[in-house]
Design an enzyme around this catalytic site. Structure first.
Site, PDB file in Angstrom:
ATOM      1  N   CYS A   1       0.841  -1.207   0.000  1.00 14.10           N
ATOM      2  CA  CYS A   1       0.000   0.000   0.000  1.00 14.10           C
ATOM      3  C   CYS A   1       0.868   1.247   0.000  1.00 14.10           C
ATOM      4  O   CYS A   1       0.432   2.309  -0.411  1.00 14.10           O
ATOM      5  CB  CYS A   1      -0.905  -0.017   1.220  1.00 14.10           C
ATOM      6  SG  CYS A   1       0.009  -0.262   2.732  1.00 14.10           S
TER       7      CYS A   1
HETATM    8  P1  NAD Z   1      -9.692  -6.148  -0.238  1.00 11.78           P
HETATM    9  O1  NAD Z   1     -10.343  -4.885   0.221  1.00 11.78           O
HETATM   10  O2  NAD Z   1     -10.251  -6.825  -1.421  1.00 11.78           O
HETATM   11  O3  NAD Z   1      -9.737  -7.223   0.928  1.00 11.78           O
HETATM   12  C1  NAD Z   1      -9.246  -6.943   2.227  1.00 11.78           C
HETATM   13  C2  NAD Z   1      -9.979  -7.834   3.210  1.00 11.78           C
HETATM   14  O4  NAD Z   1     -11.354  -7.447   3.246  1.00 11.78           O
HETATM   15  C3  NAD Z   1      -9.963  -9.319   2.842  1.00 11.78           C
HETATM   16  O5  NAD Z   1      -9.844 -10.096   3.996  1.00 11.78           O
HETATM   17  C4  NAD Z   1     -11.325  -9.507   2.204  1.00 11.78           C
HETATM   18  O6  NAD Z   1     -11.792 -10.821   2.272  1.00 11.78           O
HETATM   19  C5  NAD Z   1     -12.181  -8.574   3.038  1.00 11.78           C
HETATM   20  N1  NAD Z   1     -13.414  -8.143   2.380  1.00 11.78           N
HETATM   21  C6  NAD Z   1     -13.645  -8.021   1.047  1.00 11.78           C
HETATM   22  N2  NAD Z   1     -14.918  -7.619   0.843  1.00 11.78           N
HETATM   23  C7  NAD Z   1     -15.506  -7.486   2.058  1.00 11.78           C
HETATM   24  C8  NAD Z   1     -16.797  -7.084   2.502  1.00 11.78           C
HETATM   25  N3  NAD Z   1     -17.768  -6.750   1.648  1.00 11.78           N
HETATM   26  N4  NAD Z   1     -17.036  -7.044   3.833  1.00 11.78           N
HETATM   27  C9  NAD Z   1     -16.068  -7.358   4.721  1.00 11.78           C
HETATM   28  N5  NAD Z   1     -14.824  -7.756   4.361  1.00 11.78           N
HETATM   29  C10 NAD Z   1     -14.542  -7.815   3.041  1.00 11.78           C
HETATM   30  O7  NAD Z   1      -8.143  -5.819  -0.400  1.00 11.78           O
HETATM   31  P2  NAD Z   1      -6.965  -6.818  -0.860  1.00 11.78           P
HETATM   32  O8  NAD Z   1      -7.105  -7.053  -2.308  1.00 11.78           O
HETATM   33  O9  NAD Z   1      -6.887  -8.000   0.046  1.00 11.78           O
HETATM   34  O10 NAD Z   1      -5.669  -5.918  -0.564  1.00 11.78           O
HETATM   35  C11 NAD Z   1      -5.228  -4.935  -1.431  1.00 11.78           C
HETATM   36  C12 NAD Z   1      -5.674  -3.557  -0.975  1.00 11.78           C
HETATM   37  O11 NAD Z   1      -5.287  -3.353   0.378  1.00 11.78           O
HETATM   38  C13 NAD Z   1      -5.032  -2.427  -1.741  1.00 11.78           C
HETATM   39  O12 NAD Z   1      -5.992  -1.443  -2.048  1.00 11.78           O
HETATM   40  C14 NAD Z   1      -4.000  -1.872  -0.774  1.00 11.78           C
HETATM   41  O13 NAD Z   1      -3.664  -0.522  -0.981  1.00 11.78           O
HETATM   42  C15 NAD Z   1      -4.676  -2.081   0.520  1.00 11.78           C
HETATM   43  N6  NAD Z   1      -3.699  -2.118   1.622  1.00 11.78           N
HETATM   44  C16 NAD Z   1      -3.625  -1.045   2.448  1.00 11.78           C
HETATM   45  C17 NAD Z   1      -2.694  -1.028   3.490  1.00 11.78           C
HETATM   46  C18 NAD Z   1      -2.610   0.151   4.420  1.00 11.78           C
HETATM   47  O14 NAD Z   1      -2.037   0.001   5.492  1.00 11.78           O
HETATM   48  N7  NAD Z   1      -3.142   1.309   4.069  1.00 11.78           N
HETATM   49  C19 NAD Z   1      -1.848  -2.125   3.676  1.00 11.78           C
HETATM   50  C20 NAD Z   1      -1.946  -3.199   2.805  1.00 11.78           C
HETATM   51  C21 NAD Z   1      -2.888  -3.182   1.778  1.00 11.78           C
END
Ligand code: NAD
Length: 502
Positions: free
Chosen positions: A295
C-alpha cells in the site's frame, strides 16, 4: 512442504498445507478451498475452510466469554504470552516464510523479513505489558487526585489483506491483545496459512482458548457478518478503499469504533539537486520491491527538468535488475529479485493498466514484454510481471491517478519544486509521500506541506519501522487512530478519568 516444526512428525502433506478456523481453542472447518501457488502452475499452496455467519457467531461467542478473564490477567502476564509467541515465530521463521512464499508469491528474503517483523511486533507490544498507561493529574478540588485509565474495548474484529499476510494480522492483534481485548480475525482468502501460523504461535505460547479466534472465508460472508455483529466493539480493517468505506458505514450506523487503512497512490518528487543514481535506487526499491504489492509502494514520480534524463536512464537500468520469478529461487547468479504477482486477476489488472496507458500515448521504458501477447496469464503460466516504467503521459491519466497495486511506476516532468509538491498533493489518496533532494530547506518544507500520513526524505516510500505511528489521510485512512507504535493502543482502548477523594 516443510512446516514440520508446527505439526506432528507424521503429518501428511495435505495436513501441512491445511488451514482451519480457530474457534474457542479448537481447529475446525472442512478445508475445501484451494489456493494455488502463483509462481508454479498446478501446485497446491494451501487448503482452507470457507466460513459461514454461524462460524463468525461461534467465534464471537467464544471471544465474549474469554475476554473478561483475559482483561483481568495482569498486563505483564499477557505480555509474556505475546513475547513467547514472537519467539516461536522466529524459531519457525523459515518454515513459515516458505508457506508465505507459496501462497502469496513474494521472495523468500521478503517473506523471512515479514515473519521477523511479525515476531518483533509481538515482542514490542508484549514488552508494553510492563509500561504505565495512565496519568496522575492534579485536581482543583481539595484532597482529590485525578487519574486516567485506558480500558479494553471488549471483543474486536480484524479484517486483513493478502499482501502482508502475517505482519498485518500481527500488528493489529498484538495491540488488541495487550490492551485486554479478545479478537476475531478474518484473514484474506488468498493467504490462509500465514494467519494460521500466527494463531498457532499464540496458542502454543499459552494464550487462553477463545481469546484469539480465526474465521477464514469470503469477505462478503465472513467479513460482513463480523462487521454487523453488535458484540464487536471495534473493527480494524486493512484493504481496498471501496471495501473499507462500505465497512465504515456499517460500523458508523451503530456508532462502533472503526479503523481503516486503505489504498494509496504514493508519489516521489525528485529535484535537480538530488543524485540521479541514488534517487533511482530509492524509487525502484519503493516501486518494485514486494512486486509493487504494498500500500506504501511508489507509483508516480515527478522530476524537475535538469535531472529528468539522468534519472530516467538510471531508473530504467534499476528496473531491469528486478528479475521477476519464483520467490523460492533466490540463490545463484540469476537470483530472483521480484516474486510473483498474487493472482491472475491482479496480473490482468497490471497488464491492462500498462497496455491502456501505452494505447493512450505513454512510452514504456522498461517491461516491454508486457505488451507481448505471450505475457498474458493463464492457468499454465506462472504469474510473473516485469518492472514497468511509464513516461510521457498526462497528469490525469488513470496510470497516474488510480492504484494499480503492481510494479508499475509513472514518471512525469514538473517545472519546479512548487509544481511538484502540488502534483504530489493532487490525489484522493494520502498514505506516503517522498522527496529526493540534497536541500534541507526543501525537505523540511515538503515534510510540512505534503498531504500524507508518512513522509520519506531520500528513502523509499515503502518500508516502515514498527515502533512509530503509521496511517494515512484522505481516502487512504480513517485518519482518526494510527496503527503501530504505542499509538496503536489508542484504537483498542477507551479513556476513563477517575477523581479520588480522601
Ligand atoms: P480487499 O479490500 O479486497 O480485501 C481486504 C480484506 O477485506 C480481505 O480479507 C477480504 O476478504 C475482506 N473483504 C472483502 N470484501 C468485504 C466485505 N464486503 N465485507 C467485509 N470484508 C470484506 O483488499 P486486498 O485485495 O486484500 O488488498 C489490497 C488492498 O489493500 C489495496 O488497495 C491496498 O492498498 C490495501 N492495503 C492497504 C494497506 C494500508 O495500510 N493502508 C496495507 C496493505 C494493503
Amino acid at each position: 512442504m516443510t512446516s514440520t516444526a508446527l505439526l506432528p512428525e507424521n503429518a501428511t502433506d495435505r495436513e501441512l498445507i491445511t488451514a482451519r478456523h480457530l474457534i474457542n481453542g479448537e481447529w475446525l472447518g472442512e478445508a475445501g478451498t484451494k489456493r494455488m501457488n502463483p509462481a508454479r502452475p498446478g501446485e497446491l499452496a494451501a487448503l482452507s475452510p470457507s466460513g459461514t455467519a454461524a462460524d463468525v457467531d461461534a467465534a464471537i461467542t467464544a471471544a465474549s466469554a474469554a475476554q473478561p478473564g483475559w482483561a483481568t490477567m495482569p498486563a505483564p502476564s499477557r505480555g509474556a504470552i505475546l513475547i513467547t509467541a514472537g519467539n516461536l515465530l522466529i524459531e519457525r521463521q523459515t518454515a513459515i516464510a516458505e508457506d508465505l512464499v507459496r501462497e502469496e508469491g513474494k521472495t523468500l528474503a521478503e517473506a523471512k523479513g515479514e515473519v521477523k517483523r511479525a515476531s518483533d511486533v509481538l515482542r514490542f507490544f508484549g514488552s508494553l505489558g510492563w509500561a504505565a498507561t495512565g496519568e496522575v493529574l492534579p485536581s482543583g478540588l481539595p484532597d482529590t487526585t485525578i487519574t486516567t485509565r485506558r480500558e479494553s474495548l471488549g471483543v474486536v474484529g480484524l479484517i486483513t489483506p493478502w499482501n502482508f499476510p502475517i505482519a498485518i494480522p500481527a500488528w493489529k492483534t498484538a495491540p488488541a491483545l495487550i490492551s485486554g481485548n479478545a479478537v476475531v480475525i478474518k484473514p484474506a482468502e488468498l493467504t490462509p496459512l500465514s494467519a494460521t501460523h500466527l494463531a498457532r504461535a499464540l496458542q502454543d505460547a499459552g494464550l487462553p482458548a477463545g481469546v484469539f479466534n480465526v474465521v477464514h472465508g469470503k469477505g462478503r460472508v465472513v467479513g460482513d457478518a463480523l462487521a454487523r455483529d453488535p458484540r464487536i466493539a471495534g473493527l480494524s480493517f486493512t484493504g481496498s478503499t471501496n471495501v473499507g468505506l462500505g465497512l465504515q458505514e456499517i460500523l458508523n450506523a451503530r456508532r462502533a469504533r472503526v479503523q481503516l487503512e486503505m489504498g494509496g497512490k504514493n508519489g516521489v518528487l525528485v529535484l535537480d539537486d538530488a543524485d540521479a543514481r541514488k534517487a533511482a535506487k530509492v524509487v525502484a526499491a519503493g516501486a518494485f520491491g514486494l512486486t509493487g504489492q504494498a500500500c506504501t509502494a511508489t507509483s508516480r514520480v515527478y522530476v524537475t527538468p535538469g535531472i529528468r534524463s539522468a534519472f530516467l536512464d538510471a531508473l530504467t537500468e534499476e528496473a531491469a535488475a528486478y528479475t521477476p520469478g519464483d520467490g523460492m529461487d533466490t540463490d545463484g547468479p540469476d537470483a530472483v529479485r521480484m516474486g510473483a504477482v498474487v493472482s491472475s486477476q491482479q496480473h490482468a489488472q497490471n497488464t491492462a493498466a500498462v497496455r491502456s496507458a501505452v494505447e493512450r500515448g505513454a512510452t514504456l521504458l522498461s517491461g516491454s514484454a508486457i505488451l507481448d501477447e505471450t505475457h498474458d496469464g493463464d492457468a499454465d503460466r506462472p504469474l510473473f510481471f516485469p518492472a514497468a516504467v511509464l513516461t510521457e503521459l498526462p497528469f490525469d491519466d488513470a496510470a497516474v491517478t488510480e492504484e494499480i497495486f503492481g510494479p508499475v511506476v509513472a514518471v512525469l516532468e514538473v517545472a519546479d519544486y512548487e509544481a511538484g509538491l502540488a502534483a504530489i498533493n493532487d490525489s484522493r489518496y494520502g498514505l506516503t509521500a517522498g522527496i529526493c533532494t540534497d536541500s534541507l530547506a526543501r525537505a523540511t518544507d515538503f515534510a510540512a506541506r505534503a498531504q500524507a500520513g508518512v513522509v520519506k526524505v531520500n528513502r523509499p516510500t515503502a518500508g516502515l519501522d514498527l515502533n512509530v505511528p503509521f496511517g494515512g489521510v484522505k481516502d487512504s485512512s480513517t485518519n482518526t487512530f494510527r496503527e503501530q507504535g504505542k499509538s496503536a493502543l489508542d484504537f483498542f482502548t477507551w479513556g476513563k478519568t477517575v477523581y479520588t477523594g480522601v
